[in-house]
Scaffold this active site. Structure first.
Site, short mmCIF file in Angstrom:
data_model
loop_
_atom_site.label_atom_id
_atom_site.label_comp_id
_atom_site.label_asym_id
_atom_site.label_seq_id
_atom_site.Cartn_x
_atom_site.Cartn_y
_atom_site.Cartn_z
N ARG A 120 44.36 64.41 -54.28
CA ARG A 120 42.96 64.71 -54.69
C ARG A 120 42.17 64.57 -53.79
O ARG A 120 40.84 65.08 -54.07
CB ARG A 120 42.82 63.74 -55.95
CG ARG A 120 43.95 63.72 -57.20
CD ARG A 120 43.71 62.97 -58.18
NE ARG A 120 43.02 63.77 -59.20
CZ ARG A 120 42.61 63.33 -60.31
NH1 ARG A 120 43.18 62.01 -60.60
NH2 ARG A 120 42.33 63.73 -61.16
N GLN A 126 41.55 71.20 -54.85
CA GLN A 126 40.91 71.05 -56.25
C GLN A 126 41.35 72.14 -57.27
O GLN A 126 41.32 71.69 -58.51
CB GLN A 126 39.47 71.29 -55.97
CG GLN A 126 38.84 70.02 -55.17
CD GLN A 126 37.20 69.96 -55.25
OE1 GLN A 126 36.70 71.03 -55.66
NE2 GLN A 126 36.59 68.72 -54.76
N ASP A 129 44.49 71.00 -59.01
CA ASP A 129 44.58 69.41 -59.46
C ASP A 129 44.63 69.55 -60.92
O ASP A 129 43.75 69.53 -61.83
CB ASP A 129 43.22 68.94 -59.15
CG ASP A 129 43.16 67.36 -59.35
OD1 ASP A 129 44.11 66.81 -60.03
OD2 ASP A 129 42.05 66.64 -59.11
N SER A 132 42.91 66.63 -63.00
CA SER A 132 41.75 66.76 -63.47
C SER A 132 41.39 67.74 -64.43
O SER A 132 40.69 67.56 -65.40
CB SER A 132 40.90 67.15 -62.26
OG SER A 132 40.69 65.91 -61.33
N TYR A 227 40.53 55.98 -56.36
CA TYR A 227 41.07 55.17 -57.39
C TYR A 227 40.15 53.84 -57.43
O TYR A 227 39.79 53.24 -56.34
CB TYR A 227 42.46 55.09 -57.46
CG TYR A 227 43.24 56.36 -57.79
CD1 TYR A 227 43.84 56.47 -59.07
CD2 TYR A 227 43.51 57.13 -56.77
CE1 TYR A 227 44.59 57.53 -59.45
CE2 TYR A 227 44.14 58.42 -57.14
CZ TYR A 227 44.67 58.64 -58.50
OH TYR A 227 45.51 59.67 -58.72
#
Length: 399
Positions: A120, A126, A129, A132, A227
């Site tokens: 990510r 993107q 992903d 997400s 994270y």
């Protein structure tokens, strides 16, 4: 190259891996698309719509012969038994939760590609992903579900019959799902507060019109790759004790902490639930067979506590919005396929960081670093956070 979209076998799964809109893009890249008859029915994409877009409608047996099998989830034992060496399987395979799956796919000679392992931090990833895109769906639906379940109005209402105060909503975790829940809750009129162990997310929360809750018991806990780092046991206990007092003052609580392959952290304890007023609603987006963020929550079940708090185990919310979730997921799948396909064929380059991040088995071996090393452990659990996302992603703009 032939790719096939098959029916999802998991109970309650209504999404489909490709939508008709994505078929034309793949055909332009030299990819022939097969769709198992009825694969899109639960998401309201008919066989006729796929055929009109240029896909071939085939039986399940014919779909199983394609060069690549496209899925939302993971193949069951029956599907694995039909796979042949040299085939590829793309889906959100969740290998960290079940490392044995990777071993079975490797033994079958299958190239397994898992979209839930997309790196990510790579900007070029993107559009691929899937975590997400599906978290956006889940965060939106969590807020809507809370509003539908709560027995009072979300916005401030001034009427001839009296004034209704706005709902006080608390969101625990300000990653993609959390930000979407915040934005949706605000649009519905709730007064929203949010908490995350990463203080750098405060600006994103406030940009959406919410208040960022700052706990004094826990210091910054930002980790690698967007994270949160794992908290110590003492930090977790201090966090929960201080959160309990704040939870008691809210009508709705939405929790978003999910950890690949591990039990989610408990953020709302039984004592916290007892402190809430009757009629309050808690949506546990971390609920799964591994556990949940809320003590006593059950995956895909609604539980009412003795003091009248409704707790909803809502770990599969994207499947409750199958048309929107499938459309977003299809963009992720088609973007990844177009990245992997050269001259109409799957052309893997495992020196590429993106490809190395998603390929879990190839040429009869498990090759993903998190699974291939003896004794390798999945990532440590984060606290009140699922993976981070920018405010620009709250409405799915990145997808």
């Amino acid at each position: 190259m032939k790719v096939a979209v098959i029916k999802e076998a998991a109970p309650g799964e209504r999404r489909v891996a490709l939508v008709p809109e994505a078929v034309a893009k793949l055909r332009a890249a030299g990819v022939e698309v097969l769709v198992e008859s009825g694969a899109g029915d639960c998401a309201w994409f008919t066989d006729g719509a796929y055929a009109e877009a240029g896909a071939s409608i085939v039986s399940g047996a014919e779909a199983a012969e394609a060069d690549a099998i496209l899925m939302v989830g993971r193949p069951d034992e029956q599907a694995i038994s039909r796979l042949r060496p040299g085939q590829a399987v793309l889906g959100m395979l969740a290998p960290l939760a079940d490392p044995a799956l990777a071993a079975r796919l490797a033994a079958a000679g299958v190239t397994a590609i898992s979209l839930d392992l997309i790196p990510r931090t790579l900007s070029r990833a993107q559009t691929m992903d899937a975590l997400s895109s599906q978290a956006n769906i889940a965060g939106y639906k969590a807020a809507v579900l809370a509003a539908a379940t709560f027995g009072r109005f979300f916005p401030l209402l001034i009427t001839a019959a009296g004034t209704a105060r706005p709902t006080k909503m608390l969101v625990l975790g300000t990653g993609v799902a959390g930000l979407q829940a915040i934005g949706t809750g605000r649009r519905l009129g709730a007064v929203v507060t949010a908490y995350d162990v990463r203080p750098e997310t405060k600006a994103e929360v406030e940009s959406l019109g919410a208040t960022f809750l700052e706990l004094t018991a826990v210091g910054p806990a930002a980790g690698d790759g967007g994270y949160a780092r794992a908290l110590t046991e003492d930090e977790r206990q201090a966090q929960q004790d201080e959160l309990t007092a704040h939870i008691a003052r809210h009508d709705v609580v939405i929790t978003t902490a999910q950890v690949p392959g591990r039990r989610p952290p408990v953020l709302v304890t039984a004592d916290a639930l007892k402190s809430m007023a009757a009629g309050s609603v808690v949506i546990d987006m971390g609920a799964s067979d591994l556990g949940g963020n809320v003590e006593g929550s059950q995956p895909e079940q609604t539980v009412t506590t003795e003091n009248g708090v409704t707790v909803i185990g809502a770990g599969r919310l994207p499947s409750t919005m199958p048309a929107a979730a499938s459309a977003m997921y299809a963009r992720n799948v088609s973007s990844l396929l177009l990245y992997l396909v050269k001259d109409g064929k799957l052309a893997l380059d495992l020196s590429d960081a993106l490809q190395a991040g998603v390929v879990i088995s190839h040429d009869g071996s498990v090759i993903h670093p998190a699974l291939a090393k003896p004794g390798a452990e999945p990532p440590e659990p984060a606290s009140a956070s699922e993976p981070a996302g920018g405010a620009a992603r709250v409405d799915g703009a990145a997808d």
